[in-house]
Design a protein around this motif. Structure first.
Motif, PDB file in Angstrom:
ATOM      1  N   UNK A 136      70.194  43.661   5.024  1.00 31.55           N
ATOM      2  CA  UNK A 136      71.396  44.525   5.705  1.00 31.55           C
ATOM      3  C   UNK A 136      70.545  45.744   6.244  1.00 31.55           C
ATOM      4  N   UNK A 137      69.402  45.988   5.765  1.00 31.82           N
ATOM      5  CA  UNK A 137      68.762  47.249   6.418  1.00 31.82           C
ATOM      6  C   UNK A 137      68.372  47.101   7.941  1.00 31.82           C
ATOM      7  N   UNK A 138      68.125  45.661   8.125  1.00 30.88           N
ATOM      8  CA  UNK A 138      67.787  44.876   9.583  1.00 30.88           C
ATOM      9  C   UNK A 138      68.911  44.667  10.413  1.00 30.88           C
ATOM     10  N   UNK A 139      70.220  44.482   9.819  1.00 32.38           N
ATOM     11  CA  UNK A 139      71.341  43.513  10.335  1.00 32.38           C
ATOM     12  C   UNK A 139      71.756  44.234  11.630  1.00 32.38           C
ATOM     13  N   UNK A 140      71.791  45.793  11.855  1.00 34.60           N
ATOM     14  CA  UNK A 140      72.048  46.000  13.435  1.00 34.60           C
ATOM     15  C   UNK A 140      71.144  45.414  14.576  1.00 34.60           C
ATOM     16  N   UNK A 141      69.705  45.489  13.963  1.00 37.12           N
ATOM     17  CA  UNK A 141      68.725  44.897  14.903  1.00 37.12           C
ATOM     18  C   UNK A 141      68.932  43.381  15.096  1.00 37.12           C
ATOM     19  N   UNK A 142      69.280  42.837  14.118  1.00 36.65           N
ATOM     20  CA  UNK A 142      69.218  41.494  14.315  1.00 36.65           C
ATOM     21  C   UNK A 142      70.505  40.873  14.917  1.00 36.65           C
ATOM     22  N   UNK A 143      71.455  41.508  14.826  1.00 41.27           N
ATOM     23  CA  UNK A 143      72.714  41.327  15.510  1.00 41.27           C
ATOM     24  C   UNK A 143      72.459  41.542  17.160  1.00 41.27           C
ATOM     25  N   UNK A 144      71.871  42.810  17.451  1.00 42.40           N
ATOM     26  CA  UNK A 144      71.585  43.037  18.753  1.00 42.40           C
ATOM     27  C   UNK A 144      70.603  42.059  19.460  1.00 42.40           C
ATOM     28  N   UNK A 145      69.577  41.513  18.804  1.00 45.53           N
ATOM     29  CA  UNK A 145      68.791  40.560  19.339  1.00 45.53           C
ATOM     30  C   UNK A 145      69.580  39.050  19.632  1.00 45.53           C
ATOM     31  N   UNK A 146      70.316  38.878  18.474  1.00 41.54           N
ATOM     32  CA  UNK A 146      71.026  37.680  18.773  1.00 41.54           C
ATOM     33  C   UNK A 146      72.048  37.395  19.680  1.00 41.54           C
ATOM     34  N   UNK A 147      72.683  38.664  19.908  1.00 41.55           N
ATOM     35  CA  UNK A 147      73.876  38.873  20.859  1.00 41.55           C
ATOM     36  C   UNK A 147      72.970  38.736  22.182  1.00 41.55           C
ATOM     37  N   UNK A 148      72.196  39.533  22.315  1.00 41.92           N
ATOM     38  CA  UNK A 148      71.346  39.512  23.588  1.00 41.92           C
ATOM     39  C   UNK A 148      70.876  38.016  23.957  1.00 41.92           C
TER      40      UNK A 148
END
Length: 325
Positions: free
Chosen positions: A14-26
């Motif tokens: 959960x702590x890494x989720x915003x970064x993970x979503x950004x990377x996958x979306x990109x």
């Protein structure tokens, strides 16, 4: 809702989720927007019939999704044509609504070498590096983990996963189109990591092992399956140009050398549970790949050698435990 948001309740991820979503979306935007191959594969997915399988069984050698009677003739044809557009199918086998998909690799053979050594996985977080179309993560789901995450940057294999996953009911299963180095640090996250058929493709195997160790909980289990060089010496083969017609093979260690790599990168309790020569029962040409396979990679006069003159493929299954430091 982004499907990755389901990971938000996990106390570590959960702590890494915003970064993970950004990377996958990109990455997915790049695939859809600028990548011709990606657009072709997306079109193939659109040809898949909409349906819900009457049953699913991922705890068998040939993973089964639905049965033939779940689809009428026209939807069977649409399914078959879409699956053909997603070739080559390297991992499997699968039974998809009655379509017997015989992949190049009979991945059940490798899984069965590992199965008795894997231990309970209920409630654990699992990462599969180079997860291909998901065969091994599907098999893992049957063990009731908290979540299973695969990473697979190769577009054909990633889209094969998307094709299969649309018919599967598992909310805790994820496969991301990322390389290991593109994955957020996720420090001390995973209880079990699979790295099978990957290490010899990495230019710096020790750096790869360090990246894996960083993402593992202390005491976590690493399953490392890789090409090895037979012999007792502590050494590695570095092919001049190609190995078995592959130009992306770098280091093939002996098991002893591999043990040194693991211990120097933060792993202990290293044990080799299997060493097997690759045979044409395990890797062979089928109608689902339309490319060369093992028989084409070996010397036709001396099958104990590759066409380049190196020792023919031998693979080891090694388990190791992430040290607590």
């Amino acid at each position: 809702m982004n499907h990755l948001e389901r990971l938000g309740d996990d106390p570590v991820i959960g702590a890494y989720l915003p970064d993970l979503i950004r990377r996958v979306d990109r990455k997915t935007a790049e695939i859809s927007g600028r990548n011709k191959k990606g657009r072709e594969l997306e079109e193939a997915l659109q040809g898949l019939p909409q349906t819900v399988p009457s049953s699913v069984d991922v705890d068998r050698d040939r993973i089964r999704i639905g049965v033939a009677d779940d689809l009428d003739k026209s939807r069977q044809e649409a399914l078959f044509n879409a699956l053909c557009r997603l070739k080559p199918w390297r991992k499997g086998p699968f039974d998809i609504f009655g379509v017997n998909l015989d992949s190049e690799w009979n991945s059940a053979i490798k899984w069965n070498r590992l199965d008795e050594h894997l231990g309970p996985q209920r409630g654990k977080r699992i990462l599969d590096i180079g997860s291909s179309n998901g065969y091994y993560i599907f098999r893992m789901v049957a063990r009731e983990p908290a979540l299973v995450m695969g990473i697979e940057p190769h577009l054909n294999y990633y889209f094969q996963f998307l094709a299969l996953a649309r018919y599967l009911p598992f909310a805790n299963l994820f496969n991301l189109p990322l390389k290991l180095e593109e994955l957020p640090a996720l420090k001390a996250c995973f209880d079990t990591v699979l790295c099978m058929g990957i290490l010899y493709h990495r230019r710096s195997p020790l750096d790869t092992l360090l990246q894996i160790r960083e993402r593992m909980v202390p005491g976590g289990l690493l399953v490392l399956e890789t090409l090895v060089l037979e012999g007792e010496d502590e050494m590695a083969l570095f092919p001049e140009k190609r190995y078995a017609k592959m130009n992306n093979v770098f280091f093939i260690p002996t098991v002893a050398c591999l043990g040194h790599w693991l211990r120097r990168t933060g792993f202990g309790d290293v044990r080799c549970v299997d060493i097997s020569k690759t045979t044409m029962e395990e890797q062979r040409k089928t109608k689902w790949i339309d490319t060369q396979s093992l028989e084409d990679f070996l010397d036709p006069v001396d099958p104990a050698r590759t066409v380049e003159g190196y020792p023919a493929p031998v693979r080891a299954m090694v388990l190791a435990t992430a040290d607590g430091s």
